[in-house]
Enzyme design. Sequence first.
Site, PDB file in Angstrom:
ATOM      1  N   SER A  36      -4.604   0.464  13.188  1.00  0.00           N
ATOM      2  CA  SER A  36      -5.923   1.101  13.185  1.00  0.00           C
ATOM      3  C   SER A  36      -6.821   0.490  12.107  1.00  0.00           C
ATOM      4  CB  SER A  36      -5.789   2.612  12.961  1.00  0.00           C
ATOM      5  OG  SER A  36      -5.128   2.860  11.736  1.00  0.00           O
ATOM      6  N   ASP A  60       2.551   4.915  15.737  1.00  0.00           N
ATOM      7  CA  ASP A  60       1.821   5.829  14.867  1.00  0.00           C
ATOM      8  C   ASP A  60       2.821   6.701  14.108  1.00  0.00           C
ATOM      9  OD1 ASP A  60       0.238   8.226  14.056  1.00  0.00           O
ATOM     10  OD2 ASP A  60      -1.336   7.182  15.166  1.00  0.00           O
ATOM     11  N   SER A 126      -1.573   7.080  -5.424  1.00  0.00           N
ATOM     12  CA  SER A 126      -2.740   6.499  -6.083  1.00  0.00           C
ATOM     13  C   SER A 126      -3.007   7.218  -7.397  1.00  0.00           C
ATOM     14  CB  SER A 126      -3.957   6.671  -5.168  1.00  0.00           C
ATOM     15  OG  SER A 126      -5.139   6.356  -5.851  1.00  0.00           O
ATOM     16  N   ALA A 127      -3.514   6.470  -8.370  1.00  0.00           N
ATOM     17  CA  ALA A 127      -3.914   7.070  -9.639  1.00  0.00           C
ATOM     18  C   ALA A 127      -5.020   8.102  -9.432  1.00  0.00           C
ATOM     19  CB  ALA A 127      -4.399   5.968 -10.584  1.00  0.00           C
ATOM     20  N   TYR A 150      -8.970  12.720   0.145  1.00  0.00           N
ATOM     21  CA  TYR A 150      -7.998  11.610   0.114  1.00  0.00           C
ATOM     22  C   TYR A 150      -6.997  11.820  -1.022  1.00  0.00           C
ATOM     23  CZ  TYR A 150      -6.077   7.022  -1.078  1.00  0.00           C
ATOM     24  OH  TYR A 150      -5.220   6.002  -1.412  1.00  0.00           O
ATOM     25  N   LYS A 154      -2.748  12.639  -1.061  1.00  0.00           N
ATOM     26  CA  LYS A 154      -1.717  11.885  -1.800  1.00  0.00           C
ATOM     27  C   LYS A 154      -0.894  12.833  -2.662  1.00  0.00           C
ATOM     28  CE  LYS A 154      -2.323   7.767  -0.271  1.00  0.00           C
ATOM     29  NZ  LYS A 154      -1.266   7.134   0.512  1.00  0.00           N
ATOM     30  N   PRO A 298     -21.458   9.028  -7.067  1.00  0.00           N
ATOM     31  CA  PRO A 298     -20.887  10.364  -7.284  1.00  0.00           C
ATOM     32  C   PRO A 298     -19.360  10.345  -7.203  1.00  0.00           C
ATOM     33  CG  PRO A 298     -22.654  10.441  -5.647  1.00  0.00           C
ATOM     34  CD  PRO A 298     -22.416   8.995  -5.955  1.00  0.00           C
ATOM     35  N   GLY A 299     -18.737  11.091  -8.099  1.00  0.00           N
ATOM     36  CA  GLY A 299     -17.264  11.210  -8.063  1.00  0.00           C
ATOM     37  C   GLY A 299     -16.546  10.178  -8.910  1.00  0.00           C
TER      38      GLY A 299
HETATM   39  P1  NAD Z   1      -4.728  -0.647   4.666  1.00  0.00           P
HETATM   40  O1  NAD Z   1      -5.654   0.200   5.453  1.00  0.00           O
HETATM   41  O2  NAD Z   1      -4.985  -2.106   4.628  1.00  0.00           O
HETATM   42  O3  NAD Z   1      -3.217  -0.419   5.163  1.00  0.00           O
HETATM   43  C1  NAD Z   1      -2.793   0.797   5.733  1.00  0.00           C
HETATM   44  C2  NAD Z   1      -2.097   0.445   7.031  1.00  0.00           C
HETATM   45  O4  NAD Z   1      -1.667   1.662   7.671  1.00  0.00           O
HETATM   46  C3  NAD Z   1      -3.010  -0.272   8.031  1.00  0.00           C
HETATM   47  O5  NAD Z   1      -2.373  -1.438   8.502  1.00  0.00           O
HETATM   48  C4  NAD Z   1      -3.213   0.744   9.152  1.00  0.00           C
HETATM   49  O6  NAD Z   1      -3.381   0.121  10.414  1.00  0.00           O
HETATM   50  C5  NAD Z   1      -1.953   1.566   9.056  1.00  0.00           C
HETATM   51  N1  NAD Z   1      -2.073   2.918   9.580  1.00  0.00           N
HETATM   52  C6  NAD Z   1      -3.100   3.796   9.361  1.00  0.00           C
HETATM   53  N2  NAD Z   1      -2.844   4.937  10.021  1.00  0.00           N
HETATM   54  C7  NAD Z   1      -1.651   4.794  10.636  1.00  0.00           C
HETATM   55  C8  NAD Z   1      -0.862   5.634  11.452  1.00  0.00           C
HETATM   56  N3  NAD Z   1      -1.278   6.856  11.787  1.00  0.00           N
HETATM   57  N4  NAD Z   1       0.321   5.163  11.909  1.00  0.00           N
HETATM   58  C9  NAD Z   1       0.740   3.905  11.589  1.00  0.00           C
HETATM   59  N5  NAD Z   1       0.024   3.064  10.835  1.00  0.00           N
HETATM   60  C10 NAD Z   1      -1.148   3.512  10.352  1.00  0.00           C
HETATM   61  O7  NAD Z   1      -4.668  -0.059   3.199  1.00  0.00           O
HETATM   62  P2  NAD Z   1      -3.949  -0.601   1.905  1.00  0.00           P
HETATM   63  O8  NAD Z   1      -4.998  -0.859   0.907  1.00  0.00           O
HETATM   64  O9  NAD Z   1      -2.998  -1.663   2.245  1.00  0.00           O
HETATM   65  O10 NAD Z   1      -3.182   0.705   1.443  1.00  0.00           O
HETATM   66  C11 NAD Z   1      -1.819   0.940   1.735  1.00  0.00           C
HETATM   67  C12 NAD Z   1      -1.408   2.282   1.143  1.00  0.00           C
HETATM   68  O11 NAD Z   1      -1.620   2.247  -0.271  1.00  0.00           O
HETATM   69  C13 NAD Z   1      -2.193   3.471   1.679  1.00  0.00           C
HETATM   70  O12 NAD Z   1      -1.308   4.565   1.801  1.00  0.00           O
HETATM   71  C14 NAD Z   1      -3.201   3.734   0.583  1.00  0.00           C
HETATM   72  O13 NAD Z   1      -3.614   5.073   0.555  1.00  0.00           O
HETATM   73  C15 NAD Z   1      -2.398   3.367  -0.664  1.00  0.00           C
HETATM   74  N6  NAD Z   1      -3.259   2.993  -1.795  1.00  0.00           N
HETATM   75  C16 NAD Z   1      -4.161   1.978  -1.639  1.00  0.00           C
HETATM   76  C17 NAD Z   1      -4.993   1.646  -2.708  1.00  0.00           C
HETATM   77  C18 NAD Z   1      -6.013   0.545  -2.576  1.00  0.00           C
HETATM   78  O14 NAD Z   1      -6.847   0.424  -3.456  1.00  0.00           O
HETATM   79  N7  NAD Z   1      -5.989  -0.298  -1.555  1.00  0.00           N
HETATM   80  C19 NAD Z   1      -4.894   2.340  -3.905  1.00  0.00           C
HETATM   81  C20 NAD Z   1      -3.945   3.350  -4.034  1.00  0.00           C
HETATM   82  C21 NAD Z   1      -3.130   3.670  -2.953  1.00  0.00           C
HETATM   83  C1  UD1 Z   2     -11.748   3.852  -5.258  1.00  0.00           C
HETATM   84  C2  UD1 Z   2     -11.424   5.276  -4.941  1.00  0.00           C
HETATM   85  C3  UD1 Z   2      -9.954   5.513  -5.182  1.00  0.00           C
HETATM   86  C4  UD1 Z   2      -9.133   4.540  -4.357  1.00  0.00           C
HETATM   87  C5  UD1 Z   2      -9.569   3.115  -4.697  1.00  0.00           C
HETATM   88  C6  UD1 Z   2      -8.890   2.099  -3.829  1.00  0.00           C
HETATM   89  C7  UD1 Z   2     -13.448   6.585  -5.360  1.00  0.00           C
HETATM   90  C8  UD1 Z   2     -14.100   7.593  -6.231  1.00  0.00           C
HETATM   91  N1  UD1 Z   2     -12.244   6.180  -5.759  1.00  0.00           N
HETATM   92  O1  UD1 Z   2     -11.423   3.624  -6.625  1.00  0.00           O
HETATM   93  O2  UD1 Z   2      -9.615   6.828  -4.816  1.00  0.00           O
HETATM   94  O3  UD1 Z   2      -7.753   4.701  -4.626  1.00  0.00           O
HETATM   95  O4  UD1 Z   2     -10.971   2.976  -4.492  1.00  0.00           O
HETATM   96  O5  UD1 Z   2      -9.288   2.204  -2.499  1.00  0.00           O
HETATM   97  O6  UD1 Z   2     -13.989   6.176  -4.349  1.00  0.00           O
HETATM   98  N2  UD1 Z   2     -18.564  -0.423  -8.062  1.00  0.00           N
HETATM   99  C9  UD1 Z   2     -19.814  -0.978  -8.224  1.00  0.00           C
HETATM  100  N3  UD1 Z   2     -20.416  -1.552  -7.143  1.00  0.00           N
HETATM  101  C10 UD1 Z   2     -19.818  -1.595  -5.905  1.00  0.00           C
HETATM  102  C11 UD1 Z   2     -18.529  -1.026  -5.754  1.00  0.00           C
HETATM  103  C12 UD1 Z   2     -17.927  -0.441  -6.863  1.00  0.00           C
HETATM  104  O7  UD1 Z   2     -20.380  -0.951  -9.309  1.00  0.00           O
HETATM  105  O8  UD1 Z   2     -20.424  -2.112  -4.955  1.00  0.00           O
HETATM  106  C13 UD1 Z   2     -17.912   0.176  -9.248  1.00  0.00           C
HETATM  107  C14 UD1 Z   2     -17.503   1.619  -9.037  1.00  0.00           C
HETATM  108  O9  UD1 Z   2     -18.541   2.473  -9.379  1.00  0.00           O
HETATM  109  C15 UD1 Z   2     -16.287   1.717  -9.985  1.00  0.00           C
HETATM  110  C16 UD1 Z   2     -15.695   0.299  -9.987  1.00  0.00           C
HETATM  111  O10 UD1 Z   2     -16.718  -0.557  -9.477  1.00  0.00           O
HETATM  112  O11 UD1 Z   2     -16.713   1.993 -11.274  1.00  0.00           O
HETATM  113  C17 UD1 Z   2     -14.483   0.199  -9.070  1.00  0.00           C
HETATM  114  O12 UD1 Z   2     -14.837   0.740  -7.796  1.00  0.00           O
HETATM  115  P1  UD1 Z   2     -13.856   0.658  -6.548  1.00  0.00           P
HETATM  116  O13 UD1 Z   2     -13.407  -0.732  -6.344  1.00  0.00           O
HETATM  117  O14 UD1 Z   2     -14.549   1.359  -5.395  1.00  0.00           O
HETATM  118  O15 UD1 Z   2     -12.583   1.479  -7.002  1.00  0.00           O
HETATM  119  P2  UD1 Z   2     -12.462   2.979  -7.587  1.00  0.00           P
HETATM  120  O16 UD1 Z   2     -13.723   3.727  -7.475  1.00  0.00           O
HETATM  121  O17 UD1 Z   2     -11.835   2.894  -8.925  1.00  0.00           O
END
Ligand code: NAD
Ligand code: UD1
Length: 343
Positions: A36, A60, A126-127, A150, A154, A298-299
């Site tokens: 997806s 899925d 996630s943090a 979200y 987690k 925001p957030g």
């Molecule tokens: P991503 O979207 O690239 O990977 C998630 C994968 O899960 C995708 O390939 C998607 O197709 C699959 N998926 C979604 N819904 C599904 C379902 N119902 N059944 C089977 N597959 C499904 O995201 P990512 O960045 O690789 O993240 C992987 C994991 O790490 C996620 O759980 C995410 O919440 C967690 N995470 C990501 C970040 C980040 O910044 N990328 C940060 C903290 C935690």
């Molecule tokens: C966000 C999510 C977090 C998630 C993570 C990875 C929020 C509040 N948090 O983290 O839950 O785990 O992504 O998917 O959405 N920034 C800019 N310009 C941009 C984009 C971002 O200045 O165009 C700034 C943001 O304000 C932030 C920093 O860059 O201060 C990092 O942003 P981002 O990469 O989106 O990560 P987080 O917000 O830390």
Amino acid sequence: MGKTILATGGAGFIGSHITLELLNSGYDVVVFDNLSNSSPKSIARVARISNGAPVFIKGDVRDAAALNALFASHEIDAVIHLAGLKAVGESVAHPQRYYDVNVAGSTTLFNAMLHHGVKHLVFSSSATVHGAPKTLPMRENDPTRPVSPYGSTKLMVEQILTDVSKVGAGWSSMILRYFNPVGAHPSGQIGEDPLGTPDNLFPFIAQVAAGRRECLQIFGTDYPTPDGTAIRDYIHVMDLARGHVKAIKHLLEQRQPVNTTEVVNLGTGKGASVAEVHRAWEQAIGADIPARNAPRRPGDAPHYCADTGKAKALLGWQARYTLAQMCQDHWRWQQINPEGYGT
Ligand code: NAD
Ligand code: UD1
């Protein structure tokens, strides 16, 4: 005999890098993903650049029958559960989707694992479960107060997993809390392929650098940080992948007591501000990247940074890649794949 790891969501950004690292460490890998938010091309690329090829099953995580069929037909030693939805803004607009995929999907998976006697699990958390941190660096047992649906999903799965791990079924599990995963495999063959306008800083800057977008907006210049822009703990996705291999080894070698779960931060322990990331990108590409100041998003919290002591003590893991390498590797992926994996 080799051990087999199931990676749910293994076709995605982080999952494809973990799959690669597992294959290169001698594991067999089964990827289960509904595609997806990913492309099957990521799996083909992993096979091209690694020591092996994962088995791919499209499905899925909410589909109990598909999971039961998978566990019945493959001897799985451990699961890394990455499948889920991860867009914070979308989770505010459509919380029910997030509870369904992230929470119900996880319980469906845990039921199938319990049914088939699969006892080792690593969960992608996630943090963001902490919300706005009160103290820095952030430790695993600091208070959790997620500020988005979200983040709540987690935290709920963390709580479910902690309880499931205690029931006496012989489980040992690990909850890995990622800070900000960025970068790409140094080959430039696999990387993050966001759909539409990227929300996150690295993919957005990459597209500005490539000329696909006009200008970076720096969200907030009045934070209580040295340069006024928000600080995050960016971690190279290959460091993150190596951390998962360490976690899997730790569980499979039974270095953790059964019926327990551990929570471990995966970050570098070093924060970088948005302004610092912008400069690091300009150095990586050797050109100016247009940027303008914008209001806070925001957030957003002012400052996130991991305490990495537990990862080091428990897993012997520490991040190795620098911010400059994160930018260079992300940029290589962007240049080789200007439209991501394409259609
Ligand atoms: P991503 O979207 O690239 O990977 C998630 C994968 O899960 C995708 O390939 C998607 O197709 C699959 N998926 C979604 N819904 C599904 C379902 N119902 N059944 C089977 N597959 C499904 O995201 P990512 O960045 O690789 O993240 C992987 C994991 O790490 C996620 O759980 C995410 O919440 C967690 N995470 C990501 C970040 C980040 O910044 N990328 C940060 C903290 C935690
Ligand atoms: C966000 C999510 C977090 C998630 C993570 C990875 C929020 C509040 N948090 O983290 O839950 O785990 O992504 O998917 O959405 N920034 C800019 N310009 C941009 C984009 C971002 O200045 O165009 C700034 C943001 O304000 C932030 C920093 O860059 O201060 C990092 O942003 P981002 O990469 O989106 O990560 P987080 O917000 O830390």
